[in-house]
Each structure stands twice: as C-alpha cells, then as structure tokens.
Motif scaffolding. Structure first.
Motif, PDB file in Angstrom:
ATOM      1  N   GLY A  47       0.802  -1.220   0.000  1.00  0.00           N
ATOM      2  CA  GLY A  47       0.000   0.000   0.000  1.00  0.00           C
ATOM      3  C   GLY A  47       0.826   1.256   0.000  1.00  0.00           C
ATOM      4  N   VAL A  48       2.003   1.230   0.658  1.00  0.00           N
ATOM      5  CA  VAL A  48       2.827   2.435   0.769  1.00  0.00           C
ATOM      6  C   VAL A  48       3.790   2.586  -0.403  1.00  0.00           C
ATOM      7  CG1 VAL A  48       4.791   1.461   2.024  1.00  0.00           C
ATOM      8  CG2 VAL A  48       4.069   3.807   2.503  1.00  0.00           C
ATOM      9  N   CYS A  49       3.982   1.535  -1.190  1.00  0.00           N
ATOM     10  CA  CYS A  49       4.985   1.553  -2.263  1.00  0.00           C
ATOM     11  C   CYS A  49       4.619   2.571  -3.340  1.00  0.00           C
ATOM     12  CB  CYS A  49       5.117   0.170  -2.882  1.00  0.00           C
ATOM     13  SG  CYS A  49       6.299   0.110  -4.251  1.00  0.00           S
ATOM     14  N   PRO A  50       5.452   3.597  -3.583  1.00  0.00           N
ATOM     15  CA  PRO A  50       5.131   4.614  -4.593  1.00  0.00           C
ATOM     16  C   PRO A  50       5.285   4.099  -6.022  1.00  0.00           C
ATOM     17  CG  PRO A  50       7.298   5.035  -3.691  1.00  0.00           C
ATOM     18  CD  PRO A  50       6.725   3.896  -2.895  1.00  0.00           C
ATOM     19  N   ALA A  51       6.071   3.025  -6.200  1.00  0.00           N
ATOM     20  CA  ALA A  51       6.297   2.474  -7.532  1.00  0.00           C
ATOM     21  C   ALA A  51       5.326   1.336  -7.853  1.00  0.00           C
ATOM     22  CB  ALA A  51       7.727   1.971  -7.669  1.00  0.00           C
ATOM     23  N   ARG A  52       4.540   0.953  -6.863  1.00  0.00           N
ATOM     24  CA  ARG A  52       3.589  -0.148  -7.015  1.00  0.00           C
ATOM     25  C   ARG A  52       4.264  -1.409  -7.551  1.00  0.00           C
ATOM     26  NH1 ARG A  52      -1.960   2.752  -9.353  1.00  0.00           N
ATOM     27  NH2 ARG A  52      -2.171   4.256  -7.650  1.00  0.00           N
ATOM     28  N   CYS A  53       5.399  -1.717  -6.949  1.00  0.00           N
ATOM     29  CA  CYS A  53       6.154  -2.885  -7.402  1.00  0.00           C
ATOM     30  C   CYS A  53       5.942  -4.101  -6.515  1.00  0.00           C
ATOM     31  CB  CYS A  53       7.641  -2.553  -7.483  1.00  0.00           C
ATOM     32  SG  CYS A  53       8.445  -2.294  -5.885  1.00  0.00           S
ATOM     33  N   ILE A  54       5.201  -3.941  -5.405  1.00  0.00           N
ATOM     34  CA  ILE A  54       5.009  -5.043  -4.459  1.00  0.00           C
ATOM     35  C   ILE A  54       3.577  -5.560  -4.551  1.00  0.00           C
ATOM     36  CG2 ILE A  54       5.093  -5.735  -2.037  1.00  0.00           C
ATOM     37  CD1 ILE A  54       7.098  -3.551  -1.528  1.00  0.00           C
ATOM     38  N   TYR A  55       3.452  -6.864  -4.605  1.00  0.00           N
ATOM     39  CA  TYR A  55       2.141  -7.517  -4.617  1.00  0.00           C
ATOM     40  C   TYR A  55       2.108  -8.535  -3.481  1.00  0.00           C
ATOM     41  CZ  TYR A  55      -1.785 -10.435  -6.147  1.00  0.00           C
ATOM     42  OH  TYR A  55      -2.963 -11.133  -6.198  1.00  0.00           O
ATOM     43  N   VAL A  56       1.142  -8.376  -2.580  1.00  0.00           N
ATOM     44  CA  VAL A  56       1.039  -9.255  -1.407  1.00  0.00           C
ATOM     45  C   VAL A  56      -0.399  -9.740  -1.263  1.00  0.00           C
ATOM     46  CG1 VAL A  56       1.414  -9.497   1.078  1.00  0.00           C
ATOM     47  CG2 VAL A  56       2.847  -7.928  -0.250  1.00  0.00           C
ATOM     48  N   ARG A  57      -0.543 -10.983  -0.911  1.00  0.00           N
ATOM     49  CA  ARG A  57      -1.837 -11.525  -0.540  1.00  0.00           C
ATOM     50  C   ARG A  57      -1.656 -12.388   0.703  1.00  0.00           C
ATOM     51  NH1 ARG A  57      -3.694  -8.031  -2.566  1.00  0.00           N
ATOM     52  NH2 ARG A  57      -5.176  -7.837  -4.273  1.00  0.00           N
ATOM     53  N   GLY A  58      -2.454 -12.101   1.721  1.00  0.00           N
ATOM     54  CA  GLY A  58      -2.372 -12.860   2.963  1.00  0.00           C
ATOM     55  C   GLY A  58      -3.366 -14.010   2.975  1.00  0.00           C
ATOM     56  N   ALA A  59      -3.129 -14.941   3.862  1.00  0.00           N
ATOM     57  CA  ALA A  59      -4.020 -16.093   4.035  1.00  0.00           C
ATOM     58  C   ALA A  59      -4.017 -16.492   5.500  1.00  0.00           C
ATOM     59  CB  ALA A  59      -3.580 -17.258   3.158  1.00  0.00           C
ATOM     60  N   ASP A  60      -5.077 -17.178   5.934  1.00  0.00           N
ATOM     61  CA  ASP A  60      -5.162 -17.629   7.317  1.00  0.00           C
ATOM     62  C   ASP A  60      -4.136 -18.722   7.583  1.00  0.00           C
ATOM     63  OD1 ASP A  60      -7.247 -15.899   7.814  1.00  0.00           O
ATOM     64  OD2 ASP A  60      -8.798 -17.377   7.371  1.00  0.00           O
ATOM     65  N   ASN A  61      -3.519 -18.662   8.749  1.00  0.00           N
ATOM     66  CA  ASN A  61      -2.550 -19.675   9.125  1.00  0.00           C
ATOM     67  C   ASN A  61      -3.222 -21.026   9.336  1.00  0.00           C
ATOM     68  OD1 ASN A  61       0.306 -19.188   9.384  1.00  0.00           O
ATOM     69  ND2 ASN A  61      -0.196 -17.543  10.812  1.00  0.00           N
ATOM     70  N   PRO A  62      -2.641 -22.095   8.813  1.00  0.00           N
ATOM     71  CA  PRO A  62      -3.168 -23.439   9.125  1.00  0.00           C
ATOM     72  C   PRO A  62      -3.029 -23.721  10.615  1.00  0.00           C
ATOM     73  CG  PRO A  62      -1.634 -23.488   7.263  1.00  0.00           C
ATOM     74  CD  PRO A  62      -1.511 -22.137   7.886  1.00  0.00           C
ATOM     75  N   PRO A  63      -4.091 -24.099  11.296  1.00  0.00           N
ATOM     76  CA  PRO A  63      -4.014 -24.323  12.749  1.00  0.00           C
ATOM     77  C   PRO A  63      -2.998 -25.388  13.147  1.00  0.00           C
ATOM     78  CG  PRO A  63      -6.301 -24.247  12.001  1.00  0.00           C
ATOM     79  CD  PRO A  63      -5.456 -24.313  10.774  1.00  0.00           C
ATOM     80  N   ASP A  64      -2.846 -26.405  12.316  1.00  0.00           N
ATOM     81  CA  ASP A  64      -1.963 -27.509  12.670  1.00  0.00           C
ATOM     82  C   ASP A  64      -0.505 -27.264  12.259  1.00  0.00           C
ATOM     83  OD1 ASP A  64      -2.722 -27.527  10.057  1.00  0.00           O
ATOM     84  OD2 ASP A  64      -2.694 -29.708   9.831  1.00  0.00           O
ATOM     85  N   ASP A  65      -0.263 -26.301  11.372  1.00  0.00           N
ATOM     86  CA  ASP A  65       1.095 -26.018  10.927  1.00  0.00           C
ATOM     87  C   ASP A  65       1.217 -24.545  10.535  1.00  0.00           C
ATOM     88  OD1 ASP A  65       3.740 -26.368  10.212  1.00  0.00           O
ATOM     89  OD2 ASP A  65       3.270 -27.118   8.194  1.00  0.00           O
ATOM     90  N   PRO A  66       1.177 -23.627  11.518  1.00  0.00           N
ATOM     91  CA  PRO A  66       1.207 -22.190  11.207  1.00  0.00           C
ATOM     92  C   PRO A  66       2.537 -21.764  10.592  1.00  0.00           C
ATOM     93  CG  PRO A  66       1.440 -22.552  13.566  1.00  0.00           C
ATOM     94  CD  PRO A  66       1.129 -23.889  12.967  1.00  0.00           C
ATOM     95  N   VAL A  67       2.465 -20.820   9.664  1.00  0.00           N
ATOM     96  CA  VAL A  67       3.659 -20.303   9.007  1.00  0.00           C
ATOM     97  C   VAL A  67       4.247 -19.131   9.785  1.00  0.00           C
ATOM     98  CG1 VAL A  67       4.565 -19.317   6.867  1.00  0.00           C
ATOM     99  CG2 VAL A  67       2.751 -21.037   6.780  1.00  0.00           C
ATOM    100  N   SER A  68       3.369 -18.293  10.349  1.00  0.00           N
ATOM    101  CA  SER A  68       3.776 -17.147  11.157  1.00  0.00           C
ATOM    102  C   SER A  68       3.079 -17.238  12.508  1.00  0.00           C
ATOM    103  CB  SER A  68       3.405 -15.838  10.446  1.00  0.00           C
ATOM    104  OG  SER A  68       2.002 -15.641  10.502  1.00  0.00           O
ATOM    105  N   PRO A  69       3.522 -16.458  13.491  1.00  0.00           N
ATOM    106  CA  PRO A  69       2.909 -16.538  14.818  1.00  0.00           C
ATOM    107  C   PRO A  69       1.546 -15.866  14.915  1.00  0.00           C
ATOM    108  CG  PRO A  69       4.651 -14.916  14.807  1.00  0.00           C
ATOM    109  CD  PRO A  69       4.719 -15.601  13.486  1.00  0.00           C
ATOM    110  N   GLY A  70       1.132 -15.131  13.900  1.00  0.00           N
ATOM    111  CA  GLY A  70      -0.145 -14.442  13.936  1.00  0.00           C
ATOM    112  C   GLY A  70      -1.270 -15.272  13.354  1.00  0.00           C
ATOM    113  N   GLU A  71      -2.402 -14.615  13.132  1.00  0.00           N
ATOM    114  CA  GLU A  71      -3.536 -15.305  12.534  1.00  0.00           C
ATOM    115  C   GLU A  71      -3.350 -15.511  11.038  1.00  0.00           C
ATOM    116  OE1 GLU A  71      -7.079 -13.185  13.429  1.00  0.00           O
ATOM    117  OE2 GLU A  71      -6.933 -13.497  15.593  1.00  0.00           O
TER     118      GLU A  71
END
Length: 231
Positions: free
Chosen positions: A63-87
């Motif tokens: 959202g902050v990138c002035p060149a619009r060079c970053i593309y991100v999509r989040g997903a819910d962490n799998p309960p049995d094997d989370p990728v990050s410590p958040g949701e």
C-alpha cells in the motif's frame, strides 16, 4: 565539443591521475567501492529465531509503495502447521525489480520487521520474469541468510546492517531511543545491536548516556515477547 575533443579531455585526466596517483575510476568488478551501512539494495523476508516467518500478509508494504512494485496476498494460518505466529501469513509476496526504486518505504511501513533491504544492488537479468522475485526467492534460508540467486553478485557484508535495523534505532527520529533495542530477534542473527552515534563524538556521548537510557527503558517496562515487533 566534438567526440575527439571529449576523448582528449578524458585521456588528459587519466594521464594526470596516473602521474599523481589520484585516479578516480575503478576497474569494475575487480575494484569495488565499499557500500555504506545505509545502502538500499535487494529485499529479504526475515524469519524469527524459531524459524517462523515474520510476514503476516498485512499488505502495508504494498500500500505504501510509490512504484507499485510489491504484490502481497495474505491467508489464514493453518491451525496444525502455522507459518507465522499471527492469525495470517504472507501467502503471496512478489517484488518487481524493474519498477522498484529502493526508497525503503516498505521497510518503514512493516509492523513486524519482516521486510528489510540488503546491500546487494547488482542484478543481471536475462529475462523479465527473473526480475519479479517471488516469496520463495525472498524468504531467508534456514541459516537466516538471503538466498543467492544465479544472476546476483553477492559480496561479504552485503547481508549485514540492513536498513530496518538502522532505522529502528531511533523510532520516529526520537533521540531518547538511541542505543535501545526495540526489535525482535532474527534467524541467524539473534537480537541485532543498535546503531550508535553518527560521529565519534556522538558515540562517546552515547556511552556516557547508557545509564540514563537503561533507566528510561526500565521505567517504561517494555518486556520482549518471543515474536515482538516495534514498541
């Protein structure tokens, strides 16, 4: 000035520099100038000391990138094997280096210190698809070091003193926080030391103020949790 006159100016400068020992031209790539600590180069996606990814897929960097060079999509962490410590975690993460201007705003915006910039700034793409880095290429390896791709020219120290740690030394420019650690540990590095003063005199003054800084830190009582971000 014609072409021959221009070459003559260059030749005179070269001969004069050879005589005086003050040749300013370096022979690349054998001779490379050292890169400053605040150099902005190729990004990396960091991981916590336990191996979990820091990116939570919040898309603030995109959202902050002035060149619009970053593309991100989040997903819910799998309960049995989370990728990050958040949701959530960064399910898709791409940076188009044909657009990136290395302004470092993505690093400033990241709430978890997931994205930082290394000093690597030497790419040699043979096709456009190689210039679009995916998450698999950006996430650091199991040793915490950036992945070294075939078209990159990494040198010793290019992965040290990344921009996030420099900027986090004094949040929002407040000198009260200089010398205080205000970020979480990182895989392969642990808790990075903060940057000291901008000059030798400033460093001496910072050492004299250590007791005051520690007292200031204790008064605010900001305990570090296992996956803390900026305070």
């Amino acid at each position: 000035m014609g072409y021959l006159q221009g070459f003559a100016v260059t030749l005179r400068k070269l001969l004069k520099g050879t005589e005086t020992g003050r040749v300013v031209t370096t022979q690349y790539p054998d001779e490379k100038r050292p890169k400053p600590e605040r150099f902005h180069g190729r990004h990396v996606l960091n991981r916590y000391e336990d191996g979990m990814e820091k990116c939570i897929g919040c898309e603030l960097c995109a959202g902050v990138c002035p060149a619009r060079c970053i593309y991100v999509r989040g997903a819910d962490n799998p309960p049995d094997d989370p990728v990050s410590p958040g949701e959530r975690f960064g399910y898709v993460y791409e940076i188009n280096y044909l657009r990136c201007i290395h302004c470092d705003l993505c690093v400033e915006a990241c709430p978890t210190e997931a994205i930082t910039e290394s000093k690597l700034f030497e790419f040699s793409f043979t096709n456009r698809s190689d210039a679009i880095y995916t998450k698999d290429e950006l996430v650091v390896g199991d040793d915490g070091r950036p992945q070294k791709l075939p078209w990159e020219d990494w040198k010793p120290g290019d992965d040290e003193h990344t921009s996030a740690w420099v900027r986090a030394t004094s949040p929002s420019g407040r000198a009260d926080y200089e010398g205080q650690v205000a970020w979480s540990g990182e895989l392969g590095y642990g808790i990075r030391s903060p940057e000291r003063g901008q000059s030798e005199d400033d460093s001496v003054e910072a050492d004299l103020d250590d007791d005051h800084s520690q007292h200031h830190h204790d008064d605010h009582d900001h305990p570090h949790d296992d996956h803390g971000g900026h305070h």
